[in-house]
Design an enzyme around this catalytic site. Structure first.
Site, PDB file in Angstrom:
ATOM      1  N   SER A  92       0.863  -1.265  -0.027  1.00 62.19           N
ATOM      2  CA  SER A  92       0.052   0.120   0.057  1.00 62.19           C
ATOM      3  C   SER A  92       0.778   1.370   0.155  1.00 62.19           C
ATOM      4  O   SER A  92       0.147   2.338  -0.457  1.00 62.19           O
ATOM      5  CB  SER A  92      -0.900  -0.072   1.079  1.00 62.19           C
ATOM      6  OG  SER A  92      -0.243   0.077   2.363  1.00 62.19           O
ATOM      7  N   ASP A 282      -2.215   6.687  10.880  1.00 59.83           N
ATOM      8  CA  ASP A 282      -2.473   5.442  11.167  1.00 59.83           C
ATOM      9  C   ASP A 282      -1.043   4.783  11.685  1.00 59.83           C
ATOM     10  O   ASP A 282      -0.853   3.728  11.677  1.00 59.83           O
ATOM     11  CB  ASP A 282      -3.148   4.638  10.063  1.00 59.83           C
ATOM     12  CG  ASP A 282      -2.427   4.755   8.909  1.00 59.83           C
ATOM     13  OD1 ASP A 282      -1.152   5.273   8.658  1.00 59.83           O
ATOM     14  OD2 ASP A 282      -2.888   4.131   7.836  1.00 59.83           O
ATOM     15  N   HIS A 285       0.896   5.249   6.905  1.00 59.67           N
ATOM     16  CA  HIS A 285       0.562   6.073   5.812  1.00 59.67           C
ATOM     17  C   HIS A 285       0.914   7.700   5.925  1.00 59.67           C
ATOM     18  O   HIS A 285       0.160   8.109   6.840  1.00 59.67           O
ATOM     19  CB  HIS A 285      -0.813   5.676   4.989  1.00 59.67           C
ATOM     20  CG  HIS A 285      -0.856   4.481   4.778  1.00 59.67           C
ATOM     21  ND1 HIS A 285      -1.455   3.444   5.595  1.00 59.67           N
ATOM     22  CD2 HIS A 285      -0.451   3.729   3.753  1.00 59.67           C
ATOM     23  CE1 HIS A 285      -1.711   2.075   5.154  1.00 59.67           C
ATOM     24  NE2 HIS A 285      -0.732   2.382   4.061  1.00 59.67           N
TER      25      HIS A 285
END
Length: 852
Positions: A92, A282, A285
């Site tokens: 991601s 978080d 990110h």
């Protein structure tokens, strides 16, 4: 007491020793940097990937140590990536980087996954420049498609099979899910991938990038992630990556031997240094600004060295400087060695005199040395270049320091020096130049409230051009060719040499071309029907017609395009009509207002209006009006939405604050007789300072700042060192340029009367009133006993140089340093012949330049 005074008194040559010592220190610093780190990283690719710091708190301006980043936009990526393929593979974090990279390439493409339910999917987009941008979801980098990419087995996609860039990112999923095998499995996979890349006969991509494992913010991780993901493991993984890609040197390795060969893979460890704990929610990110900066670094890594090697050289990270062409190198060598050769030839003709650095040799030596130094500074990697950063506190501090120095050096003359006297105009040019330099150094052009007043300062220079030359032509009526040659050569000698030695466009140094054009317009306006210049209706009509014709010419853009097309076809001169039109129209009428003020001052002197009993009242009214105008102007310019909005008004209102300042500065005899020596010193070399800053104080043709002392953290010290060196060279080049202009153009008695020596001043008083404003007329007495008024000094002319000797009425002999070429006899070309030869040489150089 006398001994203590001698103990604490400074040597009169202290400033020379200080500047020369700083120059030697800067050169030694450049040599040491090259030996220690520059030789191993000549293109600063390693600096781009491993070292840097944020220059701002908003994460908008990342500064790699020692080089300049380019902020890529869509149009910039096309030459590098058009019709090519860029592939991202990973998790991601890699996916987020992919979408931000894609948005830079084409802003119309999405910046996040279109469907949140399919985040763990592959994506492929094509930009307007037919760049194929692929993302493959593979957080472990172990799928068959990933292995095919690494081994170079690529499917045909209708574009160049080999990607322009292959970006691989992994690591966090190995930590998050223990069933994958954790750190050992990651290390084994990375080792296999790196061996495949290293063993491949052909790289799998033009640029292979392995992303570092992203640092985590443990305090912001969810409980499930915090159980298995630890910062110590991330540090260990990145350390392993670094040592695999860049093998450590053996123990016997020294700075004088070659380092071990690194793998053909780039590892941007700097990505983690760019992270900010406050920019993540978080713990994994990070904010869009940071990720966008990551994407921009990848583009600088891949594309910078593919840009055409032309000015401006504002992308110095991972980019090689071009070698000068044969013609350019020949011109550089000729300019640099000319002075020493003249010096040596003079010695061989008279060896008994010995070798001494006499005054007649200095101009050519200093001029050539300065040109060579500017080339080394801005066209080689000898010194470093970094980006600008505006900070309001720094701006305020840099404004207050020169202001304090200027006020501390204010001196008052024993008598009234007169309206717009020489000391006053030098001071005016000086503090304006200081403001412009600070504005350029900090890159304050994006701040409308600063940009707008700076535009007025540029207009004030042009205003003084109109005022000074008009005053001269009315009082002296000398329309001879010699004066034209002297003014134009003085304005353009340094610029023209830099155009060829630095391979830049003449119009990029916009101020000298602008002043040259306006001088010719003033000359043409005053020369036509000059015998009737004493008739006010005729003179004002000429100015109005000139203003109307120029406005019409600049409005009808096709005419300027036609002129520039003609210059390109006949003289191989490549100028931008659009850029020049902007420069001219921005200050379209301010020179004419300067001409009108010159006429008004002359008429006030002629009719002795300062003796009128109403003059003190007029002065008070003018002072009050001027204060109101200045307050109104600052309020008006601050209320503008942007600098572009202000530019629409500038040409109509710029003369108002200029005239208001002039009135306030000359409101009383006390104000007129005071001037700042510090600002006047800068003013006398303001033209040279404006030009030299492009390459020796700033860098990348003014796009960055020159770093003499390596290390971004040393910027304040570097600013002091580079400033002392820059001002010292500007002052000496100003003197040298004046002397060289005298050699090129020759001399003529009283052809340019600008000196204040041997001059008597006639002051028209208005009684004993303290509010009176005497307007002086400078008188120059020639050898025949006739008295002629002296014009106010031109805003680009240094004091006590070639023009001042002209004003003294003496015709000095040709410098011995230049006689050696003629051997004391034979044909000596006149000024017209010299200029024709210079023009022919430039035409030939322009014709050959495109083919070299």
């Amino acid at each position: 007491m006398s001994s203590s005074k001698r103990l604490f008194s400074l040597n009169p040559s202290f400033h020379h020793y200080l500047a020369l010592s700083i120059g030697v220190f800067a050169i030694l610093a450049g040599i040491l940097h090259y030996i220690i780190s520059g030789r191993a990283d000549p293109l600063h690719c390693n600096s781009l990937l491993t070292r840097g710091t944020w220059l701002d708190e908003n994460h908008r301006n990342w500064q790699p140590e020692g080089c300049m980043l380019h902020a890529y936009q869509s149009k910039d990526t096309a030459p590098c990536l058009a019709s090519k393929r860029v592939v991202f593979v990973g998790d991601s974090v890699t996916r987020s980087l992919y979408f931000h990279f894609m948005r830079i390439v084409d802003p119309k493409l999405p910046n996040t996954p279109p469907d949140d339910d399919h985040k763990h999917s592959n994506y492929s987009f094509t930009s307007d420049s037919v760049t194929t941008l692929d993302f493959f979801w593979d957080p472990y980098l172990n799928t068959s498609s990933t292995l095919s990419l690494v081994h170079g087995h690529l499917p045909s996609l209708g574009v160049d099979d080999r990607p322009a860039m292959l970006v691989l990112g992994s690591g966090l999923w190995y930590l998050r899910y223990a069933t994958t095998g954790g750190l050992p499995a990651w290390e084994a996979n990375i080792e296999s991938l790196l061996e495949s890349v290293s063993a491949a006969q052909r790289k799998p991509a033009d640029e292979v990038v392995i992303l570092p494992v992203e640092d985590i913010v443990s305090s912001k991780l969810s409980p499930e992630r915090a159980e298995t993901m630890h910062s110590s493991d991330v540090d260990a993984m990145n350390s392993d990556l670094h040592h695999r890609i860049n093998p450590p040197p053996p123990a016997i390795y020294s700075i004088f031997s070659s380092s071990p060969t690194a793998l053909p893979v780039s590892l941007p460890l700097v990505f983690n240094k760019m992270l900010d704990d406050a920019s993540t929610q978080d713990g994994l990110h990070f904010s869009d600004d940071i990720v966008k900066a990551h994407a921009n670094i990848l583009l600088n890594l891949r594309c910078n060295n593919l840009w055409p090697k032309t000015s401006p050289f504002d992308k110095t990270c991972c980019r090689a400087y071009p070698l000068p062409s044969f013609l350019q190198l020949a011109i550089i060598i000729a300019v640099v060695v000319y002075g020493p050769i003249v010096w040596y030839l003079a010695y061989t003709r008279n060896p008994t005199k010995g070798i001494s650095f006499a005054g007649e040799y200095r101009p050519a030596v200093i001029f050539g040395f300065s040109i060579g130094l500017m080339f080394i500074a801005d066209r080689t990697g000898f010194w470093l270049k970094e980006q600008k950063q505006f900070n309001p506190w720094t701006f305020g501090f840099l404004v207050l320091c020169p202001l304090a120095a200027g006020l501390a050096t204010v001196r008052r003359a024993e008598k009234d020096m007169g309206f717009l006297n020489r000391d006053q105009t030098d001071e005016w040019k000086g503090w304006m130049q200081v403001a412009i330099l600070i504005y350029h150094y900090l890159g304050a052009s994006k701040i409308s409230g600063i940009y707008n007043p700076i535009r007025v300062l540029v207009a004030a220079y042009l205003f003084m051009t109109g005022y000074g030359h008009t005053t001269f032509y009315i009082k002296k009526a000398d329309f001879g060719f010699l004066r034209i040659a002297q003014v134009l050569v003085r304005l353009n000698l340094l610029v023209v040499i830099l155009v060829y030695t630095m391979d830049v466009n003449y119009l990029s140094y916009y101020f000298p071309p602008l002043v040259s054009m306006w001088y010719l317009i003033v000359y043409g306006t005053m020369a036509i029907g000059s015998q009737y210049n004493d008739r006010m209706p005729f003179l004002l009509s000429k100015i109005a017609i000139s203003m109307g014709m120029l406005t019409w010419f600049m409005t009808e853009t096709w005419m300027l395009d036609a002129v520039f097309t003609f210059l390109e076809r006949i003289f191989s001169i490549h100028w931008s009509a659009r850029e020049w039109s902007f420069r001219v129209t921005l200050d379209l009428w301010v020179v004419y207002f300067g001409m009108l003020l010159a006429i008004a001052v002359i008429k006030i002197q002629a009719y002795r209006l300062t003796d009128h009993h109403l003059w003190p009242m007029a002065v008070k009214a003018a002072v009050g009006t001027s204060i109101f105008i200045l307050l109104w102007f600052f309020a008006f310019e601050l209320m503008q939405e942007s600098k572009f909005t202000y530019n629409a008004w500038h040409r109509y209102i710029s003369f108002l604050p200029i005239v208001a300042f002039i009135i306030l500065r000359n409101a009383s005899s006390s104000l007129r007789s005071c001037s700042s020596r510090a600002f006047a010193f800068i003013g006398r070399c303001s033209l040279e300072a404006f030009i030299i800053q492009y390459h020796l104080w700033l860098a990348g043709d003014t796009k960055g700042v020159l770093v003499l002392l390596p290390g971004t953290r040393w910027r304040p010290i570097n600013f002091v060192i580079s400033t002392i060196m820059f001002i010292y060279i500007s002052d000496h080049v100003a003197h040298a340029t004046g002397e060289l202009t005298t050699w090129i153009c020759g001399n003529k008695e009283t052809s340019l009367p600008t000196s204040t020596r041997n001059v008597t001043r006639h002051t028209t008083s208005s009684g004993s009133s303290a509010e009176s404003v005497p307007l002086t007329t400078d008188i120059h007495t020639s050898k025949d006993g006739d008295s002629h008024p002296i014009k106010p000094d031109s805003p680009v002319r240094p004091t006590r140089r070639w023009v001042d000797r002209l004003a003294d009425g003496a015709s000095p002999q040709r410098s011995p340093g230049y006689k050696v070429w003629y051997k004391g006899s034979g044909w000596r070309p006149g000024v017209k012949a010299k200029l024709m030869m210079w023009m022919g040489a430039m035409w030939l150089a322009n014709s050959l330049w495109t083919s070299t």
